[in-house]
Design an enzyme around this catalytic site. Structure first.
Site, PDB file in Angstrom:
ATOM      1  CG  ASP A  11      -1.662   1.221   1.438  1.00  0.00           C
ATOM      2  OD1 ASP A  11      -2.376   1.617   0.506  1.00  0.00           O
ATOM      3  OD2 ASP A  11      -1.545   1.851   2.518  1.00  0.00           O
ATOM      4  CG  ASP A  13      -1.842   7.414   0.311  1.00  0.00           C
ATOM      5  OD1 ASP A  13      -0.924   8.141  -0.059  1.00  0.00           O
ATOM      6  OD2 ASP A  13      -2.867   7.211  -0.372  1.00  0.00           O
ATOM      7  N   GLY A  48      -7.521   3.720   3.399  1.00  0.00           N
ATOM      8  CA  GLY A  48      -7.782   2.711   2.371  1.00  0.00           C
ATOM      9  C   GLY A  48      -9.064   2.933   1.580  1.00  0.00           C
ATOM     10  CB  SER A 118      -4.428   7.332  -3.610  1.00  0.00           C
ATOM     11  OG  SER A 118      -4.195   8.642  -4.088  1.00  0.00           O
ATOM     12  NE  ARG A 119      -9.939   8.679  -9.714  1.00  0.00           N
ATOM     13  CZ  ARG A 119     -11.045   8.884 -10.424  1.00  0.00           C
ATOM     14  NH1 ARG A 119     -12.136   9.276  -9.840  1.00  0.00           N
ATOM     15  NH2 ARG A 119     -11.033   8.706 -11.723  1.00  0.00           N
ATOM     16  CG  ASN A 120      -4.198  12.541  -5.821  1.00  0.00           C
ATOM     17  OD1 ASN A 120      -4.348  13.191  -6.843  1.00  0.00           O
ATOM     18  ND2 ASN A 120      -5.044  12.599  -4.802  1.00  0.00           N
ATOM     19  CG  ASP A 172      -1.808   2.538   6.374  1.00  0.00           C
ATOM     20  OD1 ASP A 172      -2.129   2.132   5.232  1.00  0.00           O
ATOM     21  OD2 ASP A 172      -2.099   3.662   6.805  1.00  0.00           O
TER      22      ASP A 172
HETATM   23  C1  G6P Z   1      -5.640   6.086   0.202  1.00  0.00           C
HETATM   24  C2  G6P Z   1      -5.775   6.616   1.607  1.00  0.00           C
HETATM   25  C3  G6P Z   1      -7.164   7.136   1.849  1.00  0.00           C
HETATM   26  C4  G6P Z   1      -7.584   8.067   0.739  1.00  0.00           C
HETATM   27  C5  G6P Z   1      -7.586   7.302  -0.562  1.00  0.00           C
HETATM   28  C6  G6P Z   1      -8.071   8.121  -1.751  1.00  0.00           C
HETATM   29  O1  G6P Z   1      -6.022   4.767   0.142  1.00  0.00           O
HETATM   30  O2  G6P Z   1      -5.487   5.613   2.560  1.00  0.00           O
HETATM   31  O3  G6P Z   1      -7.186   7.795   3.095  1.00  0.00           O
HETATM   32  O4  G6P Z   1      -8.873   8.588   0.994  1.00  0.00           O
HETATM   33  O5  G6P Z   1      -6.290   6.831  -0.802  1.00  0.00           O
HETATM   34  O6  G6P Z   1      -7.088   9.014  -2.125  1.00  0.00           O
HETATM   35  P1  G6P Z   1      -7.184  10.154  -3.187  1.00  0.00           P
HETATM   36  O7  G6P Z   1      -5.750  10.600  -3.268  1.00  0.00           O
HETATM   37  O8  G6P Z   1      -7.665   9.553  -4.483  1.00  0.00           O
HETATM   38  O9  G6P Z   1      -8.110  11.180  -2.658  1.00  0.00           O
HETATM   39 MG    MG Z   2      -2.673   3.168   3.537  1.00  0.00          MG
END
Ligand code: G6P
Ligand code: MG
Length: 220
Positions: A11, A13, A48, A118-120, A172
């Site tokens: 993972d 983040d 997540g 995440s999309r980032n 995590d």
């Molecule tokens: C990760 C983090 C989440 C977050 C998600 C979406 O999985 O653990 O806390 O909300 O990504 O992320 P984004 O960057 O697309 O908003």
């Molecule tokens: Mg995480």
């Protein structure tokens, strides 16, 4: 005895870097501004989850008071704020031990993926300059159902060409541990037992996870 590990799926983040904290800070700023109750404890449940699911979880019963357009605008503002924080990151923001572990796994010929809701993720990996250490990246742009749905991990295994039973996940989030188990993978949980207690092994931080222990993880 489990089958030998061929791939490790990380993972992003909260495991390789502390963007979990940046996600929290952005939600806290925005919810304070909107007068919606939010704190670190509530934030734990968001790890997540996708951006949209995070917002739905925060709003709870209040969700129906907002139109789809209003929710999209809230999510956009959260993401703008998050990006303004995350795009200041440098390779020094890799968590202690993360770069060393990735390099050690590569040295041993283990395949490496990042699987994130995440999309980032790609932008964050670029800031950390670790994209070249990965064989595969699967993120929230590729897979619509976020963790605890196992799809993101199964997709990573498929792209790596490795059966799930030969993959180990490092996570995590409670939702991520559940997703890894649902995918039929072994999983190391990073963080407190209240959060990642369902993992096959629990470590306080990635710095506490030697490559040997990760690769020899037995099934529960
Ligand atoms: C990760 C983090 C989440 C977050 C998600 C979406 O999985 O653990 O806390 O909300 O990504 O992320 P984004 O960057 O697309 O908003
Ligand atoms: Mg995480």
């Amino acid at each position: 005895m489990s089958q030998p590990t061929q791939a490790v799926i990380f993972d992003l983040d909260g495991v390789l870097t502390d963007t979990a904290e940046l996600h929290y800070q952005s939600w806290q700023w925005l919810m304070d501004e909107m007068g919606i109750p939010f704190d670190r404890q509530r934030n734990e449940a968001l790890r997540g989850l996708s951006r949209t699911e995070s917002l739905e979880t925060i709003l709870g019963d209040k969700s129906s008071e907002f139109t789809a357009e209003q929710k999209a605008e809230i999510a956009r503002r959260k993401n703008d704020d998050y990006l303004s924080r995350a795009m200041k990151m440098t390779p020094a923001d890799l968590l202690p031990g993360a770069g060393e572990l990735l390099n050690e796994l590569r040295r041993r010929g283990i395949l490496i993926a990042v699987a994130s809701s995440s999309r980032n993720a790609e932008a964050v990996l670029d800031r950390l300059q670790i994209r070249p250490l990965l064989d595969v990246l699967v993120d929230g742009n590729d897979v619509p159902n976020s963790k605890p749905n196992p799809r993101v991990f199964l997709e990573a295994a498929e792209r790596l060409g490795v059966p799930p039973a030969r993959c180990v996940v490092v996570e995590d989030a409670a939702s991520g541990v559940a997703a890894a188990r649902a995918a039929g993978m072994r999983v190391v949980g990073i963080g407190p037992a209240e959060r990642v207690g369902r993992a096959h092994r629990i470590k306080p931080a990635i710095a506490d996870l030697p490559a040997d222990e990760l690769l020899e993880l037995p099934e529960a």
